[in-house]
Enzyme design. Structure first.
Site, short mmCIF file in Angstrom:
data_model
loop_
_atom_site.label_atom_id
_atom_site.label_comp_id
_atom_site.label_asym_id
_atom_site.label_seq_id
_atom_site.Cartn_x
_atom_site.Cartn_y
_atom_site.Cartn_z
CG HIS A 1 -1.98 0.94 1.19
ND1 HIS A 1 -3.16 1.05 0.63
CD2 HIS A 1 -1.71 2.40 1.40
CE1 HIS A 1 -3.90 2.25 0.60
NE2 HIS A 1 -3.02 2.94 1.18
CB CYS A 2 2.08 3.39 -2.65
SG CYS A 2 3.14 4.72 -2.86
#
Ligand SMILES: [Zn+2]
Ligand SMILES: [Zn+2]
EC number: 2.3.1.225
Length: 361
Positions: free
Chosen positions: A184-185
């Site tokens: 998850h960025c």
């Protein structure tokens, strides 16, 4: 957690053992024996109600850290938009400095062919950065269908309570399962998965390239601006105009920001390039490492089923089927879809044919 429980239960167990000892020797009264039996019965009942075959030290540690995970997940979720705005503002500030401060300087000093090269390269790089960033934040990573279906699955998600296809993992920030999840960025405020993995990597690559270009190209201007700033405190003070002072400070800001991003993002891009060359995602890197060690202990060799060889891994990842695609799909903005649906992992026909011919040899 377990230690604390054993500390509390320790004296109780000791008393119970003493009572049992008395009970076996038939010296304790029937009331006490009844109490002992009830205690035993209650303990068995409680254990059977709370029994979990997945329970262990890992579960206890996870439970203890749950509030911290919750806090981190929520901070990333709430600040996701802030990070995206930060990327846009910082990138915008560099572009503005390039147009307002650098361009007037190089127009006076650079030759026409050199100016043309800088003009075409910088705009090509900027278009690719903007395109890939926009696609990375707006393209959903891909989610497995929830409900009855015929898709081959490998396990059940403990959070969603739905079957998980191969390479699918649960994202605690998005609170759902993601196809071929990488991570998850927060800088994208999005998960990186099957449908936007290429956009994420291309953005990192072209942003690094752009930062290296800016910091290398502005090195001479930076040195001059830095030297000029150092003379500000001299007596008599130098006669720089307000615009010149702003230009000096902007050039120093541009060089420091671009160099820092080039180093940090460059390292991240290299790391992801290594993973793509191996046909792994960031999550699979840990899983495969564990599996490799486990099989090695048994004298067996681990083989990653999604590794088709370095060049073919890149071709599959970038969606390059023909030689022309290196130009049209890699060096130019392209919104082509990745191979497969992210649930079944049959390699493209040209990879299968290539592997078969290698095996035949
Ligand atoms: Zn899930
Ligand atoms: Zn996510």
């Amino acid at each position: 957690m377990r230690g604390q429980r054993s500390l509390l239960l320790g004296p109780a167990r000791l008393c119970l053992r003493l009572l049992l000892l008395l009970g076996y020797r038939r010296r304790c009264p029937p009331l006490l024996r009844g109490l002992v039996q009830r205690w035993r019965y209650g303990k068995v009942c409680l254990r059977s109600l709370l029994y979990n075959s997945f329970g262990g030290s890992d579960t206890a540690v996870d439970a203890a850290f749950e509030p911290i995970y919750w806090l981190v997940d929520n901070v990333i979720r709430w600040f996701g938009v802030v990070f995206v705005v930060l990327v846009i503002v910082l990138t915008g500030s560099i572009v503005a400095i390039a147009y307002l401060c650098v361009l007037p300087l190089i127009l006076r000093t650079y030759s026409v062919p050199r100016l043309c090269w800088h003009f075409f390269y910088s705009h090509w790089n900027l278009i690719l950065i903007v395109f890939h960033y926009y696609q990375a934040i707006t393209t959903p990573p891909g989610y497995p269908p929830q409900g009855r279906n015929d898709i081959a699955t490998v396990s059940i998600c403990k959070k969603c309570i739905y079957p998980k296809p191969a390479r699918t993992h649960h994202c605690s920030i998005c609170n759902r399962c993601v196809l071929k999840m990488d991570h998850h960025c927060p800088w994208l405020n999005n998960c990186v998965g099957h449908y936007n993995h290429r956009y994420f990597f291309s953005f990192c690559f072209f942003m690094t390239l752009g930062c290296v270009y800016c910091s290398y190209g502005s090195w001479d201007l930076f040195r001059e601006a830095y030297a000029a700033i150092e003379t500000y405190q001299q007596t008599p003070p130098p006669t720089f105009s307000f615009r010149e002072r702003i230009t000096h400070k902007s050039l120093v800001y541009l060089w420091f920001l671009c160099s820092s991003v080039a180093l940090a993002l460059g390292a991240l891009t290299i790391w992801h390039a290594v993973l793509i060359s191996r046909g792994e995602t960031s999550i699979e890197r840990h899983i495969n490492k564990k599996e490799r060690r486990r099989l090695q202990a048994k004298g067996r060799v681990f083989r990653n089923p999604y590794n088709y060889g370095c060049l073919d891994n890149w071709k599959v990842f970038l969606g390059v089927d023909t030689g022309r695609h290196w130009l049209t799909r890699v060096l130019l903005p392209s919104s082509h879809l990745p191979h497969g649906n992210g649930m079944s992992w049959d390699p493209p026909p040209w990879v299968t044919a290539h592997s078969a011919s290698v095996m035949a040899v």
